[in-house]
Design a protein around this motif. Sequence first.
Motif, short mmCIF file in Angstrom:
data_model
loop_
_atom_site.label_atom_id
_atom_site.label_comp_id
_atom_site.label_asym_id
_atom_site.label_seq_id
_atom_site.Cartn_x
_atom_site.Cartn_y
_atom_site.Cartn_z
N PHE A 212 -14.90 -8.21 58.35
CA PHE A 212 -13.81 -7.40 58.61
C PHE A 212 -12.57 -7.98 58.11
O PHE A 212 -11.92 -7.39 57.29
N GLN A 213 -12.36 -9.45 57.94
CA GLN A 213 -11.22 -10.05 57.38
C GLN A 213 -11.26 -9.75 55.67
O GLN A 213 -10.05 -9.47 55.46
N SER A 214 -12.41 -9.97 55.12
CA SER A 214 -12.29 -9.69 53.87
C SER A 214 -12.27 -8.21 53.44
O SER A 214 -11.39 -8.10 52.53
N ALA A 215 -12.75 -7.34 54.32
CA ALA A 215 -12.54 -5.99 53.92
C ALA A 215 -11.03 -5.45 54.23
O ALA A 215 -10.75 -4.43 53.32
N ASN A 216 -10.37 -6.04 54.89
CA ASN A 216 -9.02 -5.53 55.27
C ASN A 216 -7.92 -6.65 54.85
O ASN A 216 -6.75 -6.23 55.15
N GLY A 217 -8.36 -7.87 54.32
CA GLY A 217 -7.26 -8.51 53.84
C GLY A 217 -6.43 -9.30 54.91
O GLY A 217 -5.34 -9.33 54.90
N VAL A 218 -6.99 -9.54 55.98
CA VAL A 218 -6.31 -10.30 57.19
C VAL A 218 -7.09 -11.36 57.63
O VAL A 218 -8.49 -11.62 57.42
#
Length: 364
Positions: A316-322
């Motif tokens: 999720f972090q990689s896909a959303n840049g967070v």
Amino acid sequence: MTLKGAIGNIVFFNAENGYTVFQLISDSDGGETTCVGYLPQLNVGQQIEVSGKIVTHQRFGEQFSVEKFSLAAPTGSDGLVRYLASGLIKGVGEATARLIVNSFGDDTLSVLENSPERLAELRGISLKKARAIGEEFNEHRAMQEQIMFLQSYDITLNTAIKIYRVYKDKTESVLKSNPYRLIDDVDGIGFLSADRIAGSMGIGKDSEFRLRAGIVYCLKDGAEKSGNTVIEEQTLKKSVGELLGYDISERAELYEETVDNLIFDLMARRFEDGEKAGLALTRYYNIEKNIAGALVRLDEEAPAISASFKTLIEDFQSANGVKLHSNQRRAVEAAFENGVTVITGGPGTGKTTIVRCVSYICDA
């Protein structure tokens, strides 16, 4: 400012809220004035007296804004014919209206109100139709009389229309028996408005009706505005006293009697915890109890979800840049490990990001 005359034309009528635009033909000089306001359904030919003020509409220019009105029976045969043929009664056009007026003259309205069966004496009117005409005429007349009754207690026309739509022909009897019913029955009427109406109708400040309404209002206000479904009784007494304008301790017997009646009527429940006692509206108590029960069942029965949360959160972090804070990661895991999870925090603390992450994992 007051104007008096006959209704010449109904330009617009909103059946939902009673907003009306009509032409008033002056009795004094025959001039026409455009009148606007919230009114019961009017009819061409009726005599009307209106009080209000001149206002300027951006598009339509000067208009007379009606604040109060009173109606009188139309006068003269032409006025009666126009009145009956205006659409007041279904199936009565100009020809039928003229037949009725020519037959009964000045007694026309009395016949319609008290002896509508006599219309069956006229050619083309059956007994069934005669009764239907009388019923419709009296329904319309009753509505206007109820609105004028409400006006006599300085109730605005807009509010009067709302009240009438709830109680219909029982408006007068309901308000005379207990005007505080307005608080629960009519949208937009709170305690202060109902209390003003009750005062104008002669209900005293020491009335049990008033005290009962005050207690219910404070309990409802506490639940809806502060989330307190149960209010400690000393706090409640203070709030009710401030609302009603007197010290509850000076009317302790009346207060206890009123609370007992609320409990007997299943409107309220009393709770005791040692030396303290609290009161709640039964409706809000039941709502809170049902919600609590549903949350307990959900927490106990919902199965925990096993998954590789570390990997999914990183995806999720990689896909959303967070990058989630450790507390955010724990919140995401808790949402899957428990049947119920409450996530709280001020603005900007990452609640939306947590929910987005939970949603992402559910879709994975």
